[in-house]
Design a protein around this motif. Structure first.
Motif, PDB file in Angstrom:
ATOM      1  N   VAL A  86      -5.709   0.140  -3.520  1.00  0.00           N
ATOM      2  CA  VAL A  86      -5.991   1.400  -2.920  1.00  0.00           C
ATOM      3  C   VAL A  86      -4.879   1.730  -1.989  1.00  0.00           C
ATOM      4  N   VAL A  87      -4.410   3.037  -1.963  1.00  0.00           N
ATOM      5  CA  VAL A  87      -3.483   3.495  -0.871  1.00  0.00           C
ATOM      6  C   VAL A  87      -4.254   4.340   0.057  1.00  0.00           C
ATOM      7  N   LEU A  95      -5.662  -4.263  -0.960  1.00  0.00           N
ATOM      8  CA  LEU A  95      -6.426  -5.034  -1.978  1.00  0.00           C
ATOM      9  C   LEU A  95      -8.118  -4.835  -1.904  1.00  0.00           C
ATOM     10  N   ALA A  96      -8.777  -4.188  -2.821  1.00  0.00           N
ATOM     11  CA  ALA A  96     -10.063  -3.830  -2.453  1.00  0.00           C
ATOM     12  C   ALA A  96     -11.131  -5.024  -2.697  1.00  0.00           C
ATOM     13  N   THR A 112     -12.914  -3.895   5.327  1.00  0.00           N
ATOM     14  CA  THR A 112     -13.507  -3.782   3.832  1.00  0.00           C
ATOM     15  C   THR A 112     -12.558  -3.993   2.960  1.00  0.00           C
ATOM     16  N   ALA A 113     -11.227  -4.295   3.254  1.00  0.00           N
ATOM     17  CA  ALA A 113      -9.921  -4.797   2.363  1.00  0.00           C
ATOM     18  C   ALA A 113      -9.148  -5.556   3.008  1.00  0.00           C
ATOM     19  N   VAL A 114      -8.293  -5.944   2.006  1.00  0.00           N
ATOM     20  CA  VAL A 114      -7.071  -6.799   2.670  1.00  0.00           C
ATOM     21  C   VAL A 114      -5.817  -5.920   2.470  1.00  0.00           C
ATOM     22  N   GLU A 115      -5.233  -5.914   3.608  1.00  0.00           N
ATOM     23  CA  GLU A 115      -4.069  -4.921   3.578  1.00  0.00           C
ATOM     24  C   GLU A 115      -2.906  -5.785   3.256  1.00  0.00           C
ATOM     25  N   ALA A 116      -1.946  -5.182   2.565  1.00  0.00           N
ATOM     26  CA  ALA A 116      -0.873  -5.746   2.030  1.00  0.00           C
ATOM     27  C   ALA A 116      -0.070  -6.814   3.054  1.00  0.00           C
ATOM     28  N   SER A 117       0.155  -6.138   4.298  1.00  0.00           N
ATOM     29  CA  SER A 117       0.672  -6.806   5.400  1.00  0.00           C
ATOM     30  C   SER A 117       0.251  -7.991   5.568  1.00  0.00           C
TER      31      SER A 117
END
Length: 557
Positions: A86-87, A95-96, A112-117
């Motif tokens: 998701v963007v 990453l959802a 609720t999600a894991v950020e790319a950072s």
């Protein structure tokens, strides 16, 4: 030196967003299949493989930390994710997790999600200099009937995840959707990753090892055979392409047979038998003898051939469906489609994962004739057929196959278009050379050098290629030549150039032909033209031609 992998698959979602994410049943199967091949001591040989299904955000982040923390410099670390990407409204990639949802402003709710950072930070802090990230996802969630969509959006992955000694493999680019058929056990991309590793077919240079770039090239080629609109991407950073992931069995007779079948398919690409997913008589005789020589059971040989040919079958089925729907639409509209019908066809084309260049030839042909027998075979007649309403010629919409003659340098491609439309192939080849020299400002020199090629405008290269591909019905064009060059290894060296010359009919009996010996007809080998733009001598200017194929790859031609 250790080899460790974390495989995360998210197949279930309880989204609270307006745009609810749909389940991805294949994600759970994806991580099982990847775990099996990576754990196999004769293939991946990984010391530790951790599959993680439907984790919470905290579980996912803890697993990512454990993967990268306390690693040694020479350790190989692999992170794989299958699920929705998701963007959010701020352009951040996530990453959802199963509980992902977005706020009113379009931002992803943090917990609720894991950020790319987060992934980037763990990778950067790790001492490992061999890191591989495989993302079988896109960047927003959506749903299309009959398919499971893994998102779309915009994200600069290399900026967010790049680093020294890394390789990033993705199932599509940042603006595309990744599909998984509802009746498929694995997603399209992961299926061919697993196949390449498990069979050893991804060992493209036959050195007994499969590196990250080879795995990408194998999976990418297979994906695009079945679903041309999907374009898997590879982002190597500082020797990331040479990270070895698995071993391949060099003396395995089934692998030798598989590569022989694949080579025949590549050589005959464009032939009617191959396009229909069949093997012609002469190649059938060769394969039957090879099967006997390698002592492979007939059932095993048939299974291998079916696996190699299946992407072509899938693509042909999609083209047949599109052709039938197009014919029916034109028939119902009395021979002319309005703008809104073209928009509906475009949506249908996209869900079939076909590119514009895949459907353009049949669009042009179908505009001139209706094929009722094709329609009746695939689409039943409606109970009450609508009466055709002829559209006045002055109101007819332009064909979707019309190509805009774009040029960054103001070049005029009208003459080239007219020559190709008239199938005057030799004159068109010479016109291609003239206009390319004009665009590159190399008219006095009479040939293109490497610097001119490396800076040749992508827009002009695409225009020239689209004209050749369209008017030759995908028989000629730079993109056709580039595809064969990539299959041969995609290198600018003598061996690759000679092999390509043999495939394209530019060499005969081991010798480069002269220009007057070329075949300026559709009886020529697929990809034979255009060919005169590099100079009069193939041997002298073949390196320039290879450089153009490299430029075509960069320009995504």
């Amino acid at each position: 030196m250790a080899k460790v992998a974390l495989l995360i698959g998210v197949s279930e979602y309880q989204s609270k967003s307006e745009n609810e994410l749909q389940p991805l049943p294949s994600a759970a199967n994806d991580i099982e299949a990847m775990a099996e091949v990576l754990s196999d001591p004769n293939r991946g040989g990984f010391d530790r493989v951790t599959p993680l299904s439907n984790p919470s955000r905290q579980e996912m982040e803890e697993a990512i930390y454990d993967l990268f923390a306390y690693r040694q410099k020479d350790d190989l670390v692999l992170f794989y994710f299958s699920g929705h990407g998701v963007v959010d409204a701020r352009g951040r990639f996530f990453l959802a997790t199963p509980e992902i949802h977005q706020g009113k402003r379009g931002d992803v709710v943090f917990h609720t999600a894991v950020e790319a950072s987060t992934l980037q930070r763990q990778m950067t802090d790790s001492s490992s200099m061999r890191q591989v990230v495989i993302l079988d996802c896109c960047f927003s969630g959506a749903f299309a009937k009959g398919m499971t969509v893994k998102g779309e959006g915009m994200a600069n992955l290399q900026a967010q995840l790049g680093g020294k000694g890394r390789a990033i493999l993705t199932s599509s680019n940042s603006t595309q959707e990744s599909f998984a058929s509802e009746d498929s056990q694995l997603s399209v991309y992961t299926r061919y990753l697993v196949e390449g590793l498990k069979t050893g077919a991804a060992d493209l240079n036959d050195d007994g090892r499969i590196d990250a770039e080879e795995l990408h090239d194998y999976a990418s080629e297979k994906v695009q055979e079945a679903s041309p609109a999907m374009t898997p991407k590879f982002y190597p950073v500082e020797d990331g392409s040479r990270i070895f992931l698995a071993r391949s069995p060099q003396d395995d007779p089934t692998l030798k047979y598989r590569k022989a079948v694949q080579e025949l398919v590549n050589e005959d690409e464009g032939d009617i038998d191959v396009l229909q997913g069949e093997i012609d008589f002469l190649n059938r005789c060769y394969l039957d003898e090879l099967q006997q020589k390698l002592r492979i059971a007939a059932e095993m040989a048939a299974d291998i051939e079916r696996e190699v040919m299946e992407p072509l079958w899938q693509r042909q089925e999609k083209l047949k469906k599109y052709e039938a729907v197009l014919a029916k639409a034109i028939q119902q509209r009395g021979g002319a489609l309005r703008e809104r019908e073209w928009r509906k066809l475009k949506r249908f084309q996209e869900v079939l994962e076909l590119r514009d260049e895949d459907v353009e030839p049949m669009t042009a042909q179908m505009a001139a004739r209706i094929v009722p027998e094709v329609v009746s075979e695939i689409l039943p007649e409606p109970e009450v057929p609508p009466k055709p309403k002829p559209t006045p010629k002055s109101q007819a919409e332009p064909l979707a196959s019309e190509i805009e003659l774009k040029s960054e340098k103001g070049a005029d491609y009208t003459q080239l278009r007219d020559l190709l439309a008239a199938q005057k192939w030799k004159e068109a080849d010479k016109e291609t050379a003239r206009v390319m020299l004009q665009v590159a400002n190399r008219e006095e020199e009479g040939y293109l050098n490497r610097n001119a090629i490396d800076n040749f405008p992508c827009e002009d290269l695409r225009t020239i290629d689209r004209l050749w591909v369209h008017y030759s019905n995908s028989h000629f064009g730079f993109s056709i030549q580039k595809r064969k060059w990539v299959k041969l290894g995609g290198k600018v060296d003598g061996e690759t150039e000679r092999k390509l010359g043999d495939r394209l009919g530019w060499r005969k009996a081991g010798e480069w032909v002269n220009y007057y010996e070329l075949n300026f007809s559709l009886e020529a080998p697929v990809g034979h033209l255009p060919c005169g733009w590099g100079g009069s001598s193939f041997k002298t200017y073949m390196a320039a031609r290879s450089a153009v194929f490299s430029r075509a790859k960069t320009c995504e031609v």
